[in-house]
Design an enzyme around this catalytic site. Structure first.
Site, mmCIF file in Angstrom:
data_model
loop_
_atom_site.group_PDB
_atom_site.id
_atom_site.type_symbol
_atom_site.label_atom_id
_atom_site.label_comp_id
_atom_site.label_asym_id
_atom_site.label_seq_id
_atom_site.Cartn_x
_atom_site.Cartn_y
_atom_site.Cartn_z
ATOM 1 C CG ASP A 11 -6.543 -3.146 -3.648
ATOM 2 O OD1 ASP A 11 -7.241 -2.401 -2.928
ATOM 3 O OD2 ASP A 11 -5.302 -3.216 -3.563
ATOM 4 C CG HIS B 51 -5.384 -2.928 0.024
ATOM 5 N ND1 HIS B 51 -4.639 -2.410 -1.004
ATOM 6 C CD2 HIS B 51 -4.899 -2.356 1.162
ATOM 7 C CE1 HIS B 51 -3.752 -1.545 -0.526
ATOM 8 N NE2 HIS B 51 -3.886 -1.502 0.793
ATOM 9 C CB SER C 28 -0.968 -0.042 1.176
ATOM 10 O OG SER C 28 -2.034 0.853 0.988
#
Length: 691
Positions: free
Chosen positions: A599, A631, A512
């Site tokens: 995601d 995700h 991320s």
């Protein structure tokens, strides 16, 4: 919270084994010459198997039943984490309550009367949480959301309404949740509040009266409105600077609001607020970091202690009645600990301990005789392995900040008098997500895995990380790729200066925001790192901020104010200036990228854009795509397969050993979009698996 690029990981209180978290284990160091391109490196006989490191924890999320007679916890069933229930003192006699066969729960909890277990779980990683109700007497499990496009949030459970639950669901408007009361026996849903004022959250009392509504403001702050019969009236506003470390913990029947509050200070304190008058009563002042946890006496309601985590988690005693007991507890504990639950009679506390050189473990603290009894290791299969040395360290930034950080050293690295390697070893800079999350000392498979393969691992809590006060976080506002990245570079230089590693033996990796940092590292500072592993990192900040899903739109002001505004010419230009895609020509070192098709936070298009740009320029890039993930990868097979690919990628880059692929790719749905030839042995392994 929803606007984190990466939710607090593990998403569950005790720790789900996703591949990309935070940690401490490993074995012997053996770093040889770089293998030939395309050749699979020779394995070391003593490598800890990937499937032992990246399978889900054997025991996690332990919770005591309301009557104090049972334990509920997560435990694998046919390779997938499910909820099990056991007698309180015989967890090995557990029986499964749920039988999910694809994805594990995101969270679960007991109903107040202990008749039900309430599970939140999405379908495919898209984060549309469904509410599942497990009836323990009837042995049934029902999805009472029953719509994979709807996101459900638990608003309130109460002993006064034991057979019901208050939830928020975005059925009518995907951006905002209306509030419903659900009968747990029948699943019948009754609307309690039609959210036509677009509250982003609500607070209810124990009788399920909705007392506060929260509205997000253009400047990123949140205003709380008291929902009186005469209409809403403004109660308090939490400014953007305090929003991340100020949190309402609950509202009692007398109208007393308990919360962490940093509005009047840099760090979060514990306070009580009278809902009728707004009068605030201080309960506990923070010390070196935000207060993040509390311990109350269940019977009297007295505050016993609070917890902070400035570098190593620590408890501050708030009652003289338990001062001697806490001294005994801290002397008996194996390391830093959390008190995750307590029996209804308050005779025993359930601890989650961070054990040096071992996986985390659950233990009982018997308050009467002040004895600590180990209960369960979260990962018993790893208890017998040789474990790496992990150190909490502080690093000075170039502009004078103190950066709480964590260094894991390979077990067999010969150390000097200063505790650092006599000979520099290769190192992986492992960057956390959020960016408003943090690293800590809890066990993490990644540190364990990388240290076992002969790498030092450094995790730096750069500015903007959470838990260290409002000012530390605010110093990262609109500083993506700038001072936030400088902090990481300062951590790398610290490791070089300490002799941990050498300047030509460093890789970078993260999920991320950590994936974004990986891309920044290779594009903004291309000479510092030898390679990078980007897990779902945004490459284009203009598109990232502008393209939020409907259920994120209420959080958009926080991104606009903390990251940048793509809707103004100046803002879009600034975001693009800090976007790795704008510097793709500078990327020369090998890059491994992964993303999940579902995601909702970092769309696969973010990965595809930079992968395609690198391919067009003939740069070495590998892209592993997972069509069944979101995700944070939830499936063991996914985590194990990507670890196999990343391990061989890093072996080529830094020279460490790699376990043969074996069957580690077989159980996943990995789709190697491009660049398999850049990872030793990967083409052959995929062919052997029929992929």
């Amino acid at each position: 919270m929803g606007f984190d690029m990466l939710r607090r990981e593990p998403r569950l209180r005790g720790g789900r084994a996703t591949l990309w978290t935070a940690a401490m284990l490993g074995a012997a160091i053996m770093v040889g010459a770089l293998p030939a391109v395309g050749a699979e490196p020779a394995p070391r006989a003593s490598l800890v198997p990937r499937d032992a490191l990246f399978a889900s924890p054997t025991y996690s999320e332990l919770q005591i039943s309301p009557d104090g007679k049972q334990l509920a916890f997560l435990h694998p069933l046919n390779g997938v984490l499910n909820v099990w229930v056991a007698p309180l003192d015989d967890p090995k006699a557990a029986m499964p309550v749920t039988r999910f066969d694809t994805r594990p729960p995101d969270s679960f909890q007991w109903s107040p009367d202990g008749r039900y277990i309430l599970v939140l779980k999405d379908v495919g990683g898209e984060e549309h949480s469904q509410l599942w109700v497990a009836n323990l007497e009837k042995r049934t499990v029902a999805n009472v959301t029953a719509d994979p496009a709807v996101q459900t949030k638990i608003v309130k459970l109460s002993k006064r309404r034991p057979g019901e639950i208050l939830v928020g669901m975005n059925i009518r408007d995907r951006r905002y949740r209306d509030i419903y009361r659900i009968d747990l026996a029948t699943g019948q849903r009754t609307e309690m509040l039609r959210n036509e004022r677009n509250y982003i959250d609500v607070v209810a009392d124990p009788d399920f009266n909705i007392r506060l509504g929260v509205r997000g403001n253009v400047d990123g702050s949140s205003t709380y409105f008291r929902l009186d019969p005469a209409g809403p009236s403004e109660f308090m506003t939490i400014p953007l600077a305090s929003l991340r470390n100020s949190k309402i913990l609950g509202l009692d029947g007398a109208g007393k609001l308990l919360m962490f509050d940093s509005r009047a200070s840099d760090k979060a304190n514990l306070v009580a607020v009278d809902l009728a008058t707004g009068k605030q009563t201080p309960l506990a002042a923070s010390g070196r970091a935000d207060i993040v946890d509390t311990l109350f006496d269940e019977a009297s309601g007295a505050l016993l202690a609070t917890r902070e985590d400035p570098l190593v988690s620590e408890w501050t005693v708030r009652s003289d009645d338990v001062r001697a007991e806490f001294a005994a507890l801290q002397a008996a504990a194996a390391g830093p600990f959390k008190i995750v639950d307590q029996t209804p009679d308050n005779a025993r506390w359930l601890l989650l301990e961070t054990v040096p050189n071992r996986p985390d473990r659950y233990s009982w603290w018997n308050r009467k005789d002040r004895t600590l009894t180990p209960l369960l290791s979260t990962r018993p299969d790893l208890d017998k392995q040789a474990l790496a040395r992990r150190l909490p360290v502080t690093i000075a930034s170039r502009d004078g900040l103190t950066l709480p950080s964590y260094l894991t050293l390979p077990t067999n690295a010969k150390l000097g008098a200063d505790g650092m390697p006599v000979t520099p070893v290769p190192m992986v800079l492992l960057v956390h997500g959020g960016p408003w999350l943090r690293d800590d000392l809890a066990f993490d498979p990644q540190h364990a895995w990388l240290a076992d393969r002969g790498y030092a691992v450094l995790s730096v809590n750069f500015r903007a990380s959470g838990g260290f006060g409002s000012d530390f976080m605010a110093k990262g506002d609109r500083k993506w790729s700038e001072t936030m990245h400088d902090d990481l570079l300062d951590g790398v230089q610290w490791a070089i200066d300490k002799g941990v590693t050498a300047k030509d033996r460093i890789a970078v990796m993260g999920l991320s925001y950590g994936g974004y940092s990986t891309l920044v590292a290779l594009s903004f500072t291309p000479d510092t790192f030898q390679c990078g592993v980007d897990l779902a990192g945004p490459s284009n900040l203009v598109k990232q901020v502008a393209g939020m899903p409907d259920w994120w739109t209420w959080q958009r002001p926080q991104f606009v104010n903390r990251v940048g505004d793509p809707m103004t010419k100046e803002g879009a230009a600034d975001l693009m200036r800090r976007s790795p895609i704008a510097r793709v020509d500078a990327i020369a070192k090998p890059l491994l990228v992964t993303n999940g098709a579902n995601d909702p936070r970092i769309f696969p298009s973010q990965s595809e854009e930079i992968v395609d740009a690198l391919k067009a320029r003939g740069k070495p890039v590998t892209y592993a795509f997972y069509p069944d993930e979101g995700h944070v990868y939830a499936k063991d097979a996914t985590n194990i397969s990507f670890a196999a690919i990343a391990e061989h990628f890093l072996s080529k880059c830094l020279g460490g050993p790699a376990e043969p692929y074996g069957n580690d790719l077989a159980g996943s749905q990995v789709d190697l979009k491009t660049g398999a030839a850049f990872v030793p042995g990967l083409e052959r392994a995929l062919a052997d698996m029929g992929k």
